[in-house]
Structures are given as structure tokens and as C-alpha cells.
Write an enzyme that holds these catalytic residues in place. Sequence first.
Site, PDB file in Angstrom:
ATOM      1  N   SER A  15       0.832  -1.202   0.000  1.00  9.97           N
ATOM      2  CA  SER A  15       0.000   0.000   0.000  1.00  9.97           C
ATOM      3  C   SER A  15       0.868   1.254   0.000  1.00  9.97           C
ATOM      4  O   SER A  15       0.618   2.203  -0.757  1.00  9.97           O
ATOM      5  CB  SER A  15      -0.913   0.008   1.224  1.00  9.97           C
ATOM      6  OG  SER A  15      -1.831  -1.059   1.178  1.00  9.97           O
ATOM      7  N   ARG A  40       1.053   8.258   5.622  1.00 11.47           N
ATOM      8  CA  ARG A  40       0.282   7.513   6.624  1.00 11.47           C
ATOM      9  C   ARG A  40      -1.180   7.959   6.613  1.00 11.47           C
ATOM     10  O   ARG A  40      -2.090   7.137   6.741  1.00 11.47           O
ATOM     11  CB  ARG A  40       0.899   7.725   8.009  1.00 11.47           C
ATOM     12  CG  ARG A  40       0.193   7.044   9.157  1.00 11.47           C
ATOM     13  CD  ARG A  40       0.190   5.544   9.077  1.00 11.47           C
ATOM     14  NE  ARG A  40       1.525   4.956   8.941  1.00 11.47           N
ATOM     15  CZ  ARG A  40       1.747   3.640   8.819  1.00 11.47           C
ATOM     16  NH1 ARG A  40       0.729   2.794   8.830  1.00 11.47           N
ATOM     17  NH2 ARG A  40       2.981   3.193   8.676  1.00 11.47           N
ATOM     18  N   HIS A  43      -2.754   6.557   3.522  1.00 10.94           N
ATOM     19  CA  HIS A  43      -2.952   5.121   3.738  1.00 10.94           C
ATOM     20  C   HIS A  43      -4.209   4.872   4.562  1.00 10.94           C
ATOM     21  O   HIS A  43      -4.956   3.917   4.306  1.00 10.94           O
ATOM     22  CB  HIS A  43      -1.724   4.547   4.445  1.00 10.94           C
ATOM     23  CG  HIS A  43      -1.824   3.093   4.764  1.00 10.94           C
ATOM     24  ND1 HIS A  43      -2.199   2.623   6.001  1.00 10.94           N
ATOM     25  CD2 HIS A  43      -1.594   2.001   3.994  1.00 10.94           C
ATOM     26  CE1 HIS A  43      -2.196   1.305   5.996  1.00 10.94           C
ATOM     27  NE2 HIS A  43      -1.833   0.897   4.798  1.00 10.94           N
TER      28      HIS A  43
END
Length: 213
Positions: A15, A40, A43
Site C-alpha cells: 500500500s 500515513r 494510507h
Amino acid sequence: MEIQITRPQEIEARSMAIIQEELERTGPLPPADQLPVIKRVIHTTADFDYRENLWFSDGAVQAGIQALRDGAWVVTDTNMALAGVNKAALERLGGRALCFMAQEEIAQAAKERGETRAALSMEAAAALDTGGAPLILAVGNAPTALIRAVELMGEGKLSPALLVAAPVGFVNVLESKVMAEAAPCPRIIARGRKGGSTVAAAILNALLYQAQA
């Protein structure tokens, strides 16, 4: 279609690689210190708008990482954000994570004063005795919490090592974030209407993972 990646670590690694590839394909990469935080959050949300939405004051990432390494206490404005913070990683660094929203005295005081529990939670944060540990505030839901936190800073009653400002919604959200931009502390802000508890937790976790490195 065949599913080939099933291990959690492999899923996350792939990812992150996809996010990196798309960021590289669509323009210059964000600054190196900000990139892990932005990745992050993307994600967590699958929303590439955060490439532009996340705003960092000078040195905010470094200030957050250092505070976590110094055993920071983290106060969130929701139990959802509290749940999303990697508390095991935080505790390994000597830190703590707290949320006052469910405390009976906070609920009672909010009712008596006609204010939100989120706003009074920031007053509880200001009254904390951390024993010298830095304080990080993570606001991921309530603009009233962010507004009160900035007011307390202006009154000299609160001095966080980092302010994560990511409230979400339509009422007072933009205004609270404009106030946060002028706050006298390092800060990371999700500009615009977007944000949320998951975004606040993702920002903290990105800093935690770097603090452990």
C-alpha cells in the site's frame, strides 16, 4: 482476479509503495520530513487530497518526534482517536495517551456551563501534571476543542509541544483551523473541512514510528 498478498506487513508495504508511486507520478514529492506523515494519512483515508490539505508549521514534525522520544503525554478529543493511537509504541517511549470525554465530571461541568465536553477536555489537559513530560494535543473531531485549546494557549495556561488539528465537519471547522494556524506552538493542521479521529491518530502514529527508529 487472484489475491496474492495476504500477510498484514506485506499489505501495508505494498500500500505504501502504491502511495509513493502515485505521489511521484502526480507532482513533486512533499518535503522529506513531511512525507511519512502524509503517506500515513493517505494510507488511512485513501484520500490523496491530504497531499495538499496537510499543513505543517516549521519544525513541527521534528518537534513531535522529539516530544514522543521524551515520553510525551497525548491528549485526544475523542475516544475514537485514543483507540487509533498505537499505545504500545507510545508506552515503549515512556508516554501515555488520555481522553477526558467520558469522564462524569467533564459531562456534568459541560451541562452546567452550556459548553461542549470537548472544550472542557482541553481545560482538563491544561490542568494535567505530566511530571515534566511534554504534552501533545490531538484534535480529530470537535472544533470547539480546538478553539478552546488555542484560547488556553493565548491565556498562557497551555503550552503543548505539538498541536494536531484535524477536526471535521461544517460548523466552525474552518474558523478553528485558521485560529490554529496562529497558535504559539508547533502544529500540524488538516486544512479545509476534512479531518477526523482517524486522521489525527494517523498523524500521531506516523510520528511515533519515526520516533522509534
